[in-house]
Design a protein around this motif. Structure first.
Motif, mmCIF file in Angstrom:
data_model
loop_
_atom_site.group_PDB
_atom_site.id
_atom_site.type_symbol
_atom_site.label_atom_id
_atom_site.label_comp_id
_atom_site.label_asym_id
_atom_site.label_seq_id
_atom_site.Cartn_x
_atom_site.Cartn_y
_atom_site.Cartn_z
ATOM 1 N N GLN A 1 39.147 43.106 46.601
ATOM 2 C CA GLN A 1 40.566 43.381 46.392
ATOM 3 C C GLN A 1 41.498 42.180 46.599
ATOM 4 O O GLN A 1 42.419 41.977 45.807
ATOM 5 N N PRO A 2 41.321 41.358 47.637
ATOM 6 C CA PRO A 2 42.243 40.221 47.799
ATOM 7 C C PRO A 2 42.261 39.273 46.602
ATOM 8 O O PRO A 2 43.318 38.749 46.247
ATOM 9 N N PHE A 3 41.097 39.059 45.984
ATOM 10 C CA PHE A 3 41.101 38.171 44.816
ATOM 11 C C PHE A 3 41.690 38.861 43.597
ATOM 12 O O PHE A 3 42.342 38.224 42.760
ATOM 13 N N ILE A 4 41.504 40.158 43.495
ATOM 14 C CA ILE A 4 42.144 40.917 42.413
ATOM 15 C C ILE A 4 43.655 40.790 42.542
ATOM 16 O O ILE A 4 44.370 40.644 41.542
ATOM 17 N N THR A 5 44.158 40.822 43.770
ATOM 18 C CA THR A 5 45.591 40.684 44.007
ATOM 19 C C THR A 5 46.102 39.315 43.546
ATOM 20 O O THR A 5 47.195 39.207 42.999
ATOM 21 N N VAL A 6 45.295 38.270 43.767
ATOM 22 C CA VAL A 6 45.654 36.928 43.294
ATOM 23 C C VAL A 6 45.783 36.935 41.776
ATOM 24 O O VAL A 6 46.770 36.448 41.213
ATOM 25 N N PHE A 7 44.778 37.488 41.098
ATOM 26 C CA PHE A 7 44.814 37.541 39.635
ATOM 27 C C PHE A 7 45.969 38.404 39.130
ATOM 28 O O PHE A 7 46.573 38.115 38.095
ATOM 29 N N GLN A 8 46.261 39.478 39.856
ATOM 30 C CA GLN A 8 47.365 40.351 39.450
ATOM 31 C C GLN A 8 48.690 39.600 39.497
ATOM 32 O O GLN A 8 49.518 39.724 38.595
ATOM 33 N N PHE A 9 48.890 38.812 40.545
ATOM 34 C CA PHE A 9 50.107 38.006 40.643
ATOM 35 C C PHE A 9 50.199 37.021 39.480
ATOM 36 O O PHE A 9 51.264 36.869 38.867
ATOM 37 N N ILE A 10 49.093 36.351 39.186
ATOM 38 C CA ILE A 10 49.100 35.381 38.078
ATOM 39 C C ILE A 10 49.364 36.090 36.752
ATOM 40 O O ILE A 10 50.106 35.577 35.909
ATOM 41 N N LYS A 11 48.800 37.274 36.581
ATOM 42 C CA LYS A 11 49.040 38.017 35.345
ATOM 43 C C LYS A 11 50.512 38.390 35.208
ATOM 44 O O LYS A 11 51.095 38.309 34.123
ATOM 45 N N GLU A 12 51.137 38.793 36.314
ATOM 46 C CA GLU A 12 52.555 39.171 36.283
ATOM 47 C C GLU A 12 53.453 37.988 35.925
ATOM 48 O O GLU A 12 54.559 38.169 35.409
ATOM 49 N N HIS A 13 52.982 36.776 36.210
ATOM 50 C CA HIS A 13 53.748 35.559 35.912
ATOM 51 C C HIS A 13 52.989 34.684 34.913
ATOM 52 O O HIS A 13 53.101 33.455 34.951
#
Length: 199
Positions: A92-104
């Motif tokens: 999950q923590p790495f998914i959160t990193v990718f999610q942030f990058i996807k949002e921006h």
């Protein structure tokens, strides 16, 4: 937050968005304060109330992205991540990193692109290095060897950033963040002995 603070925030956000538009259109080298002001729908005087030049806008935008990225990356625990992949679970923590990058994604794609800032990729790598490499280097004896550590840092951070850049470049909307996270760690496991960092 006061009305004045809100107005300042909105104006600075408009200028940073204008910078992205202009970089995409003409490249950072050809961006002018005049065009930034026009694109942000403000006058040049208003621009200079917030920034002295385009370089300061770029620095503010990069630092904003890096600070938030760092807030997510620091939650990554490499051994937990590799263990999750080994047992077939998403981390999950790495998914959160990718999610942030996807949002921006647009901002990251433009700044990391040929028309953006060459220094930004190095700064992103440093974020990954500071919060991931330090946690790995104490696990194995090689991590105490400065030469090994130097090249391991280059390998690991380039691998992480390379997958992110390919994802951004391809614009593959069908690949969600969970799938990207799984691909990322499958690649790391396939390339070398990173999985053996686990005890």
């Amino acid at each position: 937050m006061s009305i004045h603070d809100i107005m300042n925030f909105e104006t600075k956000r408009a200028i940073k968005l204008a910078l992205l538009v202009q970089i995409e259109k003409v490249g950072f080298e050809r961006v002018t304060v005049k065009n930034l002001a026009i694109t942000a729908n403000i006058n040049r005087g208003t621009f200079y109330l917030h920034y002295k030049d385009k370089f300061e806008v770029m620095e503010d935008l990069q630092q904003e992205l890096l600070n938030e990225l760092e807030s997510y990356v620091k939650n990554v625990q490499p051994l937990d991540a590799f263990h999750s992949i080994k047992i077939g679970q998403l981390y999950q923590p790495f998914i959160t990193v990718f999610q942030f990058i996807k949002e921006h994604a647009r901002a990251f794609r433009i700044i990391l692109g040929e028309q953006g800032s060459p220094a930004f990729s190095r700064r992103m790598k440093k974020v990954f290095s500071n919060h991931i490499l330090d946690k790995i280097s104490v696990i194995r004896e090689e991590g105490l060897d400065p030469e090994f550590l130097q090249y391991f840092e280059a390998f690991l951070t380039s691998a992480i950033l390379g997958v992110i850049q390919e994802w951004l470049r391809s614009g593959d909307e069908n690949l969600n963040v969970e799938e990207l996270a799984m691909i990322h760690f499958r690649l790391l496991r396939f390339i070398g002995n990173l999985a053996s960092l686990q005890k």
